[in-house]
Write a protein that holds these residues in place. Sequence first.
Motif, PDB file in Angstrom:
ATOM      1  N   ARG A   1       0.906  -1.240  -0.143  1.00  0.00           N
ATOM      2  CA  ARG A   1       0.078   0.013  -0.048  1.00  0.00           C
ATOM      3  C   ARG A   1       0.808   1.563  -0.007  1.00  0.00           C
ATOM      4  O   ARG A   1       0.579   2.188  -0.460  1.00  0.00           O
ATOM      5  N   GLN A   2       2.081   1.336   0.543  1.00  0.00           N
ATOM      6  CA  GLN A   2       2.917   2.232   0.740  1.00  0.00           C
ATOM      7  C   GLN A   2       3.410   2.733  -0.731  1.00  0.00           C
ATOM      8  O   GLN A   2       3.574   4.015  -1.179  1.00  0.00           O
ATOM      9  N   ARG A   3       3.357   1.771  -1.699  1.00  0.00           N
ATOM     10  CA  ARG A   3       3.738   1.861  -3.085  1.00  0.00           C
ATOM     11  C   ARG A   3       2.993   2.797  -3.773  1.00  0.00           C
ATOM     12  O   ARG A   3       3.146   3.774  -4.603  1.00  0.00           O
ATOM     13  N   PHE A   4       1.641   2.700  -3.383  1.00  0.00           N
ATOM     14  CA  PHE A   4       0.399   3.283  -3.934  1.00  0.00           C
ATOM     15  C   PHE A   4       0.278   4.598  -3.250  1.00  0.00           C
ATOM     16  O   PHE A   4       0.175   5.768  -4.293  1.00  0.00           O
ATOM     17  N   VAL A   5       0.665   4.806  -2.029  1.00  0.00           N
ATOM     18  CA  VAL A   5       0.615   6.191  -1.443  1.00  0.00           C
ATOM     19  C   VAL A   5       1.696   6.971  -2.041  1.00  0.00           C
ATOM     20  O   VAL A   5       1.662   8.152  -2.027  1.00  0.00           O
ATOM     21  N   SER A   6       3.037   6.258  -2.502  1.00  0.00           N
ATOM     22  CA  SER A   6       3.829   7.216  -3.211  1.00  0.00           C
ATOM     23  C   SER A   6       3.385   7.744  -4.555  1.00  0.00           C
ATOM     24  O   SER A   6       4.297   8.631  -4.892  1.00  0.00           O
ATOM     25  N   LEU A   7       2.558   7.359  -4.922  1.00  0.00           N
ATOM     26  CA  LEU A   7       1.783   7.909  -6.455  1.00  0.00           C
ATOM     27  C   LEU A   7       1.490   9.278  -6.205  1.00  0.00           C
ATOM     28  O   LEU A   7       1.101   9.612  -5.259  1.00  0.00           O
ATOM     29  N   SER A   8       1.792  10.217  -7.141  1.00  0.00           N
ATOM     30  CA  SER A   8       1.181  11.573  -7.074  1.00  0.00           C
ATOM     31  C   SER A   8      -0.418  11.687  -7.318  1.00  0.00           C
ATOM     32  O   SER A   8      -0.824  10.572  -7.871  1.00  0.00           O
ATOM     33  N   ALA A   9      -0.941  12.685  -6.878  1.00  0.00           N
ATOM     34  CA  ALA A   9      -2.454  12.947  -7.131  1.00  0.00           C
ATOM     35  C   ALA A   9      -2.921  12.449  -8.536  1.00  0.00           C
ATOM     36  O   ALA A   9      -3.570  11.882  -9.105  1.00  0.00           O
ATOM     37  N   ARG A  10      -1.840  13.153  -9.599  1.00  0.00           N
ATOM     38  CA  ARG A  10      -2.110  12.891 -11.009  1.00  0.00           C
ATOM     39  C   ARG A  10      -1.945  11.590 -11.393  1.00  0.00           C
ATOM     40  O   ARG A  10      -2.644  10.992 -12.158  1.00  0.00           O
ATOM     41  N   GLU A  11      -0.886  10.688 -10.962  1.00  0.00           N
ATOM     42  CA  GLU A  11      -0.372   9.600 -11.267  1.00  0.00           C
ATOM     43  C   GLU A  11      -1.605   8.695 -10.779  1.00  0.00           C
ATOM     44  O   GLU A  11      -1.994   7.658 -11.447  1.00  0.00           O
ATOM     45  N   SER A  12      -2.262   8.821  -9.736  1.00  0.00           N
ATOM     46  CA  SER A  12      -3.588   8.097  -9.050  1.00  0.00           C
ATOM     47  C   SER A  12      -4.549   8.133 -10.166  1.00  0.00           C
ATOM     48  O   SER A  12      -5.397   7.403 -10.596  1.00  0.00           O
ATOM     49  N   GLU A  13      -4.863   9.508 -10.598  1.00  0.00           N
ATOM     50  CA  GLU A  13      -5.924   9.722 -11.556  1.00  0.00           C
ATOM     51  C   GLU A  13      -5.663   9.022 -12.828  1.00  0.00           C
ATOM     52  O   GLU A  13      -6.639   8.233 -13.471  1.00  0.00           O
ATOM     53  N   VAL A  14      -4.408   9.069 -13.318  1.00  0.00           N
ATOM     54  CA  VAL A  14      -4.066   8.298 -14.417  1.00  0.00           C
ATOM     55  C   VAL A  14      -4.376   6.787 -14.294  1.00  0.00           C
ATOM     56  O   VAL A  14      -4.817   5.973 -15.049  1.00  0.00           O
ATOM     57  N   LEU A  15      -3.873   6.141 -13.259  1.00  0.00           N
ATOM     58  CA  LEU A  15      -3.859   4.955 -12.774  1.00  0.00           C
ATOM     59  C   LEU A  15      -5.445   4.179 -12.735  1.00  0.00           C
ATOM     60  O   LEU A  15      -5.832   3.401 -13.486  1.00  0.00           O
ATOM     61  N   LYS A  16      -6.205   4.995 -12.337  1.00  0.00           N
ATOM     62  CA  LYS A  16      -7.370   4.640 -12.246  1.00  0.00           C
ATOM     63  C   LYS A  16      -8.265   4.620 -13.649  1.00  0.00           C
ATOM     64  O   LYS A  16      -8.959   3.849 -14.021  1.00  0.00           O
ATOM     65  N   GLU A  17      -7.788   5.593 -14.627  1.00  0.00           N
ATOM     66  CA  GLU A  17      -8.122   5.397 -15.981  1.00  0.00           C
ATOM     67  C   GLU A  17      -7.548   4.379 -16.487  1.00  0.00           C
ATOM     68  O   GLU A  17      -8.288   3.541 -17.528  1.00  0.00           O
TER      69      GLU A  17
ATOM     70  N   ARG B   1      -3.407  -6.675 -10.723  1.00  0.00           N
ATOM     71  CA  ARG B   1      -3.418  -7.753  -9.388  1.00  0.00           C
ATOM     72  C   ARG B   1      -2.975  -7.147  -8.088  1.00  0.00           C
ATOM     73  O   ARG B   1      -3.233  -7.530  -7.013  1.00  0.00           O
ATOM     74  N   LEU B   2      -2.044  -6.192  -8.369  1.00  0.00           N
ATOM     75  CA  LEU B   2      -1.378  -5.501  -6.889  1.00  0.00           C
ATOM     76  C   LEU B   2      -2.761  -4.578  -6.350  1.00  0.00           C
ATOM     77  O   LEU B   2      -2.794  -4.660  -5.352  1.00  0.00           O
ATOM     78  N   VAL B   3      -3.502  -3.873  -7.133  1.00  0.00           N
ATOM     79  CA  VAL B   3      -4.475  -3.147  -6.748  1.00  0.00           C
ATOM     80  C   VAL B   3      -5.621  -3.900  -5.938  1.00  0.00           C
ATOM     81  O   VAL B   3      -5.907  -3.573  -4.870  1.00  0.00           O
ATOM     82  N   GLN B   4      -5.877  -5.305  -6.465  1.00  0.00           N
ATOM     83  CA  GLN B   4      -6.770  -6.192  -5.856  1.00  0.00           C
ATOM     84  C   GLN B   4      -6.187  -6.532  -4.375  1.00  0.00           C
ATOM     85  O   GLN B   4      -6.850  -6.526  -3.609  1.00  0.00           O
ATOM     86  N   GLN B   5      -4.836  -6.935  -4.465  1.00  0.00           N
ATOM     87  CA  GLN B   5      -4.217  -7.541  -3.256  1.00  0.00           C
ATOM     88  C   GLN B   5      -4.319  -6.436  -2.109  1.00  0.00           C
ATOM     89  O   GLN B   5      -4.431  -6.620  -1.075  1.00  0.00           O
ATOM     90  N   ALA B   6      -3.996  -5.104  -2.566  1.00  0.00           N
ATOM     91  CA  ALA B   6      -3.798  -4.108  -1.653  1.00  0.00           C
ATOM     92  C   ALA B   6      -5.128  -3.529  -1.299  1.00  0.00           C
ATOM     93  O   ALA B   6      -5.272  -2.643  -0.566  1.00  0.00           O
ATOM     94  N   GLY B   7      -6.186  -4.005  -2.023  1.00  0.00           N
ATOM     95  CA  GLY B   7      -7.676  -3.298  -1.673  1.00  0.00           C
ATOM     96  C   GLY B   7      -7.734  -1.797  -1.765  1.00  0.00           C
ATOM     97  O   GLY B   7      -8.411  -0.926  -1.152  1.00  0.00           O
ATOM     98  N   MET B   8      -7.198  -1.146  -3.059  1.00  0.00           N
ATOM     99  CA  MET B   8      -7.054   0.284  -3.672  1.00  0.00           C
ATOM    100  C   MET B   8      -8.053   0.176  -4.478  1.00  0.00           C
ATOM    101  O   MET B   8      -8.678  -0.578  -5.387  1.00  0.00           O
ATOM    102  N   PHE B   9      -8.313   1.714  -4.571  1.00  0.00           N
ATOM    103  CA  PHE B   9      -9.472   2.065  -5.501  1.00  0.00           C
ATOM    104  C   PHE B   9     -10.686   1.425  -5.512  1.00  0.00           C
ATOM    105  O   PHE B   9     -11.305   1.330  -6.733  1.00  0.00           O
ATOM    106  N   GLN B  10     -11.084   0.896  -4.322  1.00  0.00           N
ATOM    107  CA  GLN B  10     -12.342   0.187  -4.527  1.00  0.00           C
ATOM    108  C   GLN B  10     -13.621   1.190  -4.492  1.00  0.00           C
ATOM    109  O   GLN B  10     -13.792   2.230  -3.879  1.00  0.00           O
TER     110      GLN B  10
END
Length: 211
Positions: free
Chosen positions: A144-160, A202-211
Amino acid sequence: MNDTNSIDPPAPTVYVVDDDVSFLRSVSRLLRASGFQVVIHNSPVELLAELGPDSCGCVITDLMMPEMDGMALQQALLDLENPLPVVFLTGQGDIPTSVSAMRNGAEDFLTKHAPKENLIAAVRLALDHNVQHRAEQARLQLLRQRFVSLSARESEVLKEVLQGKLNKQIAAGLGIHERTVKLHRTHITTKLGVHSVAEISRLVQQAGMFQ
């Protein structure tokens, strides 16, 4: 060379809870003689007050106690941020109660007349499971710390990206240049340590991110 500033993790502890003080002492002597670190309580409320997020080990509990029974204690432990496995050791158990306890994840449901070897085996299994659980929780925290290291814009892109959108579609939706999207995607894969969208999913599912 030893790091004098490092902090050793807490030793696994067997917490024993029973309102019968003489039996409590008897069980604690048996467990200590078998090499376990033991802490005893004659009240579930006292135990819950002592436990913290770094507590590790397992809990041996009686079923019928005045302030809080063993089933209520099991549920209270499950509700903690760091739940500890439970072994029931009781003189008043019945089949429906034992089934309910096991369905809620109890390691074992033993009578107070059970052979001591059965209790020792149950405790060892419970401690092993707690070690495995803590290792998995530590792995997920690092993930989860890897996902936290993403910037706000990178998180937006990742969701897309996770929605299966192409770079051109992402760029149009976010109002940025397509080259910028590609750059963000490179940063995302580098920070997450993966190379494909399938691995990211796979990592998103494991970490329970962006649910």
